[in-house]
Design a protein around this motif. Structure first.
Motif, PDB file in Angstrom:
ATOM      1  N   ASP A 355       0.825  -1.210   0.000  1.00  0.00           N
ATOM      2  CA  ASP A 355       0.000   0.000   0.000  1.00  0.00           C
ATOM      3  C   ASP A 355       0.860   1.261   0.000  1.00  0.00           C
ATOM      4  O   ASP A 355       0.545   2.239  -0.682  1.00  0.00           O
ATOM      5  N   ARG A 356       1.960   1.251   0.762  1.00  0.00           N
ATOM      6  CA  ARG A 356       2.846   2.413   0.797  1.00  0.00           C
ATOM      7  C   ARG A 356       3.526   2.617  -0.555  1.00  0.00           C
ATOM      8  O   ARG A 356       3.746   3.744  -0.995  1.00  0.00           O
ATOM      9  N   GLY A 360      -0.027   4.913  -0.528  1.00  0.00           N
ATOM     10  CA  GLY A 360      -0.876   4.931   0.648  1.00  0.00           C
ATOM     11  C   GLY A 360      -0.175   5.501   1.867  1.00  0.00           C
ATOM     12  O   GLY A 360       1.055   5.685   1.893  1.00  0.00           O
ATOM     13  N   ASP A 361      -0.950   5.756   2.908  1.00  0.00           N
ATOM     14  CA  ASP A 361      -0.434   6.365   4.135  1.00  0.00           C
ATOM     15  C   ASP A 361      -0.098   5.320   5.188  1.00  0.00           C
ATOM     16  O   ASP A 361      -0.403   4.131   5.038  1.00  0.00           O
TER      17      ASP A 361
END
Length: 434
Positions: A355-356, A360-361
């Motif tokens: 996700d990163r 993403g966060d």
């Protein structure tokens, strides 16, 4: 304590190890309270009692005897002799089989280490560098390229580990050492050694270039030999499945493995969620799934007000730090990642890194720094204390099952804590102080 142990004169033969092992097991029994290591500890004592020359002579005898098993598995004499020629016993590998952590690393410490800013930055660079081949891999196998690259980063730091000669070892030597005297890894070593010999016989790589971890995990994405034989692919079309030197082969092999393990294309691994006040943590049984719509009706929501894209997807709840840390609803792809490494912390790290990498966060909820899960010895102490207070934790075995979690929740309710059933150091300290 004075110990008088008579050691018979030893002959340098394959039978030596049996004699010394018998003595070692007697010694291990005498020091049973010193450390729990079982047969692995006995094996280490045996190796310490043998001189290097005697141990190597016994190992050479084992190599001659193992030929029968290899031959029965279809290995040719030429392949076997070429692979085993000059292979010596690796005592460092044997020592690693008895390594036991004194405490359990918290998942949040693990995540901080493996999902680092440097790994995220390097991973994004690899996504750009290999964009065309990753597009083809994703098209061929349906596995999200960010997950494939995240596994690459987790397993070998995008290939950087392969140049570290302190970590990378000759696979045949490592697996032969485990097969010979690897304690609880002995059966694993024998099976993987046969598989490694099959790789050499097929000609995808030679023994000199077949390097891996002490347990035989190989290449950019660390396949063990049996996994390689079942799932490795030749994606660059050169006629060899080269997970050591060909990044297309290595990444495609990872995608092929995840695809064969049931990866669901177009879906994620899970969602960070916010639990309602007074949530019943007994619902957090990883064996019981509900649809995202059903979870939402129980008050479980995605963080930052986002909605679930497919309410009919099934998920289970995972709260790795109990009520004090983030909670997640995990979809099928989370368990597919666990086929690579059967640990929740690993699959969570892969999913989070993926996700990163896509932009993403970090997780919204913070982790409980300063606390940690319990070691096996600490878990036994906690179970004994819970039983003493009438909370019925069951057998004092160091394993956290349903009865132990129920006992923890009962104690937490009685003391005004959130009844999440999480066995932490802070909980043990409360039990010891009460």
């Amino acid at each position: 304590m004075n110990l008088k142990i008579r050691i018979p004169e030893l002959k340098m033969s394959f039978n030596t190890i049996s004699l010394v092992r018998s003595l070692a097991i007697r010694l291990a029994g005498m020091f049973a309270g010193w450390r729990s290591g079982g047969i692995a500890a006995a094996g280490l004592i045996a190796l310490m009692l043998l001189t290097p020359a005697t141990a190597q002579a016994s190992f050479d005898g084992w190599k001659r005897s193992f030929w029968r098993e290899a031959h029965a598995a279809g290995i040719s004499r030429t392949t076997y002799d070429r692979a085993m020629r000059g292979v010596t016993l690796d005592r460092e590998v044997i020592a690693k089989t008895d390594n036991q952590a004194e405490f359990v690393r918290p998942v949040w410490d693990y995540l901080e280490r493996v999902v680092s800013d440097n790994r995220i930055e390097n991973g994004r660079e690899k996504l750009r560098e290999y964009a065309p081949v990753l597009y083809q891999i994703e098209k061929s196998f349906g596995v999200d390229r960010h997950v494939v690259v995240a596994i690459w980063g987790m397993e070998s730091a995008y290939g950087a580990v392969l140049d570290n000669h302190k970590i990378m070892k000759p696979v045949v030597r490592s697996l032969a050492s485990l097969a010979y005297d690897g304690g609880r890894y002995k059966r694993f070593g024998r099976k993987q050694l046969i598989a490694a010999l099959k790789i050499l016989q097929k000609g995808d790589v030679d023994a000199r270039h077949m390097m891996g971890s002490w347990a035989g995990a190989m290449g950019h994405t660390q396949f063990i030999p049996t996994t390689y034989n079942a799932y490795a692919v030749d994606f660059d079309g050169d006629g060899k499945r080269d997970i050591w030197g060909s990044i297309p082969d290595a990444l495609a092999s990872t995608a092929a493995y995840l695809n064969s393990s049931g990866w669901v294309p177009g879906k994620t691994w899970g969602y960070e969620v916010k639990l309602p006040k007074g949530f019943n943590y007994a619902l957090g049984d990883t064996r019981k799934k509900r649809t995202l719509e059903q979870w939402a009706k129980l008050g479980v929501k995605r963080t930052e007000g986002r909605s679930f894209p497919r309410p009919s997807d099934e998920a289970f709840l995972l709260a790795p730090a109990g009520a004090k840390g983030p909670a997640f609803l995990m979809l099928k792809n989370f368990n597919v990642i666990k086929r690579y490494n059967n640990a929740d912390s690993y699959a969570l790290a892969v999913g989070h890194l993926a996700d990163r990498l896509r932009g993403g966060d970090e997780f919204v909820r913070e982790w409980p720094d300063g606390d940690r899960p319990l070691s096996d010895a600490e878990t036994k102490r906690m179970q004994a204390l819970l039983n003493r207070r009438g909370h019925e934790a069951g057998t004092v075995d160091g394993k956290i099952g349903d009865r132990t979690r129920a006992a923890i929740r009962a104690y937490q309710r009685n003391t005004g804590m959130a009844p999440d059933g999480f066995a932490s150091l802070s909980l043990l300290e409360m039990l010891q102080g009460s």
